[in-house]
Every structure is written in C-alpha cells, then in structure tokens.
Design a protein around this motif. Sequence first.
Motif, PDB file in Angstrom:
ATOM      1  N   LYS A  23      42.121 -35.675  63.111  1.00  0.00           N
ATOM      2  CA  LYS A  23      43.035 -34.823  62.330  1.00  0.00           C
ATOM      3  C   LYS A  23      42.620 -33.355  62.325  1.00  0.00           C
ATOM      4  O   LYS A  23      43.461 -32.474  62.545  1.00  0.00           O
ATOM      5  N   ASN A 105      38.283 -30.303  51.575  1.00  0.00           N
ATOM      6  CA  ASN A 105      38.945 -31.193  52.528  1.00  0.00           C
ATOM      7  C   ASN A 105      39.115 -30.406  53.827  1.00  0.00           C
ATOM      8  O   ASN A 105      39.429 -29.213  53.794  1.00  0.00           O
ATOM      9  N   ASP A 107      41.450 -30.494  55.825  1.00  0.00           N
ATOM     10  CA  ASP A 107      42.856 -30.376  56.253  1.00  0.00           C
ATOM     11  C   ASP A 107      43.629 -29.339  55.441  1.00  0.00           C
ATOM     12  O   ASP A 107      44.791 -29.507  55.157  1.00  0.00           O
ATOM     13  N   ASN A 229      48.683 -34.258  56.458  1.00  0.00           N
ATOM     14  CA  ASN A 229      48.446 -35.699  56.613  1.00  0.00           C
ATOM     15  C   ASN A 229      49.355 -36.329  57.651  1.00  0.00           C
ATOM     16  O   ASN A 229      49.072 -37.399  58.161  1.00  0.00           O
TER      17      ASN A 229
HETATM   18 CA    CA Z   1      44.673 -35.232  52.396  1.00  0.00          CA
END
Ligand code: CA
Length: 466
Positions: A23, A105, A107, A229
């Motif tokens: 990711k 995080n 992301d 996500n």
């Molecule tokens: Ca997330």
Amino acid sequence: MNNLCVLVMAAGKGTRMKSAIPKVLQPVLDRPIIDYVLDTAQSAGVNPEDTAVLAGAGGQEVEAHITKNFPSVKILWQHEQLGTGHAVKSAIDWWKNYDSLVVLNGDLPLMKPESLRELLSFSGKNDCTVITFEAENPGAYGRIIRSENKSSVSIVEYKDASPEQKLIREVNAGCYIFKVKPLLQIIDLISNDNAQKEYYITDALGLMNEKGMSTGAFILPEEEMQGVNTQAELAEVSRVKRFEILNRFMSEGVRIPDPESVYIGSNVIISRGSVIMPNVQIWGNSRIGEGSVIGSGSILTNAVIGNNVNVIAYAVIENSTLKDNTKAGPFCYIRDGSCLEEKSFAGKFVELKNSIIGEGSKVPHLSYMGDATLGHDVNIGAGSITCNYDGERKNKTLIGSNCFVGSNTMFVAPVELSDGAATAAGSVITQKVPENSLGVGRARQKNIADWSLRNHHHKTATEGEK
Ligand code: CA
Ligand code: UD1
C-alpha cells in the motif's frame, strides 16, 4: 522538539487495495504514498535519522525504496501483522531511547508539515495526543470518545463500537504523539480481545486514562487526514494532491489555462511566466525556467528546460536538457541524456537518444540521432539518421560545426564529419568526411533510354495474357 522520533507504520497488507504493490508504495501522481509522509515529517523539522519506517508485508520492496530515496531513514521490521499496537511494540527497542514518539499511519499523504508542527507544540503536557477530524462520512474509522468533562479521550474501533458510538463523527486520523515513559508503562497491557483479534494502538489511550495519565485530541481538517485504503481513495487523494501542486504553481505566476487536464509531480520546479498548455504531464525532477511554453500533449520526465524554450505540442522528453531559446516538436522524442544546446531545434518526428545538438543546430524533420554529438550551426536534412547500433554495441557519430547534412544521409557509426563538411543527399556515410569536404556515398544515377515505351509494351503484353 529535542529527542523526538517518528515511526511510520507501513507493515500492513493493505488488503483493500487488491494490488500486488504494498500500500505505501502505491503512487500518488509519480511518487509512492510513503514519500509524502516522510517529506511531511522532514519539512516539520524531524531529522531523517530520527525517523523509522516499519516494514512487514511487501517489506523488501519498501526497504529497497526507502534505502534508495531516504537513505538516512531507518527500516524496522514487524514480521507478523498482528495490528497497529503490535506494530508500535515491534519497534520498542528503537523508540524507548527517545522522550517522545510520533506514530503515523503510512497512508496519510495529504497531511501538511505545519499541522505536524502544530501537533508537536500543542501536545505539550499530554501523555498522548491523537489527531482527529470531523468526518463527512465516518465510515470505518475509529470513533473518538471524549470523557464527560472533556478532559480525556479514548478511541473505539468501528467494529467494536456500539450503535450509538457509530453515530459519532469525530474520528481517529491515525497520527499520535506519545511521551515514551508512560507509553512504556501500558504497552504490554494492550490485548487482542476485540472484534478483529488484533492489538490496537488505539487502546493505548483508554489504558492511559485508567492509569490517570493525560490524553487529548488535536482536530485537523478532514481533507488533510484522508487515509488511503482503496483504489478509489487513492484516486481521490491523488486529485487533491494534484490541485494542491497546480494551485501553488498558478499562485507563483505559472500560467495553466486548463488545470483540469494537467498533471505535475511534487518534485517539479517551474519558474514564473512559463505556460503549461492543456493535456501536459510533467514528472520527476523536471525543471522549467522562465517564459517557456510546454505545448499540449507533451510528457516530460526529469527534463531540464531553460528560459524561453518552446516545446511545441506532443513532445516526449525524458532525462534530457533543453537549454535557453531552444525549440522542440511537434511530435518528437528526446531521451537518455540528450541535450539541445542554446538556440538549437529538434522538430517533427525526430528522435534524439544520448545526443548533443550544438548551439544553433537544427534537426528539423524525420531524423534519428543516437549517440551523436553535433557542433554548432549544423543542419541535418530530412530523413537523416545515425546507424548507431551494429547488433552488439552502440557507436558514436561525431559531426563538427557548420556542417550541412543532405537529406536521407545514413551515418554508419562510428563515423565522423569534420567542421564545415557536407554530405550529399541519400549518402551512406561509412568513412570520415574531412574538413570542408563533401561526402558522396551513393550510387551514381544512370538513365535508361526509352524505358517508358518498353515498359508500356511489357505491361500491355502481361495484361493481354490474363
Ligand atoms: Ca487506514
Ligand atoms: C486505523 C485505526 C483507526 C483509524 C484509522 C485511520 C487502529 C486499530 N485503528 O485503522 O482507529 O481511524 O487507522 O486511517 O489502529 N499497520 C502495520 N502493522 C499492522 C497493522 C497495520 O504496520 O499489523 C499499518 C498499516 O500499514 C497502515 C497503518 O498501520 O499504514 C494503519 O493500518 P490500517 O489497517 O489501515 O488501519 P485501519 O483499519 O485503517
């Protein structure tokens, strides 16, 4: 912010992306998500040496990328992905030596450095501060539970939340700052007794509250804290980033008449007074000077463009330099370390590979110059090419200054034209042409008399046979 470290969590599988690429390596414009996160930390004043990326799923690729692009940033490992609480704990031997730990995080590519800086000063006395936002659609984000007197904060994950808790719109953005000492006291108390059977870092806040430690929330705008996500979220985030970049250039005096159709990467530099026409893409470490025009349909990657350059429509330029007052296109491909020296020109259906076109020289139409060096004021006739590849090696063509190359000349490299030399149209040049000489390398024309009469007779004869 003495003795502070940043841990970027990037070990998760990113299952919802449904992609073989980890990711955090998914691209936002031309750079992976993680680059933006690390840029934010650095711009907020965090030393790269005090920054670590936690790798796990797809970790080899993540490690290779970080080592190459952020050599001072540390790589730590979470070999099994048992949740974000487990992730933070996996790196304990590293962060326990600091006073404060920021957990991010991996992301969150839209977070602004100013926001991280504000969080660092805001968090002052709290043992833990979490970044939150008011979500338009709170979806599956962790919900923020504020105590009745508003003096403390805890988080309940969506899958564990009661129907009333699910109505809360203030959510956890996935960025926290902890004081290390209190965190060390509760980290082993995080359990996986929950809906997902995972260790949640978000449980740290409730545990801290139980121990009488202080927790708080720092609210930021939702646009900045949009996580990635799914592929749809990746596209949304890319769009936000794209307009952030385009708006910055426009505010600095770059003219972009149709920003809706233009893509510019975050490492690109463009000076004021330049114009980026519709349907242009500019990537990598491209640089564009003042007063230059990048015409429609052009794609530039690591292109260095000087001042007053005219890139006429549909030029593809990669890892090459166009100096001041040059022109390129329409429909040209300039690549692999080529250079247009000042006032030179590469025109219609021209490919340049690893070639230098000297000052004022022109390659106007239908040419391939590969591994060639041209002096100044050379004219290359239409259709001329270098035969630079002999099946094994790439060979050089050297063309001096003030040369005149006749149309459709083949340079069978390695070969050389000295200053002032010329070639006759249609020549196959296999030997050096000395200074001021004309190289003629073609069969002499011979005329066959009465050909059309004979030919006509022949045609009628064969047609008669049918
Ligand atoms: Ca997330
Ligand atoms: C997490 C938060 C949630 C918050 C949301 C914001 C938890 C338990 N929940 O949920 O409250 O609203 O982020 O986006 O933290 N990761 C690891 N190792 C693991 C698991 C995850 O490194 O074992 C990393 C992932 O690579 C990712 C980050 O942690 O960068 C967050 O993981 P993700 O699965 O996206 O968490 P969410 O379910 O979104």
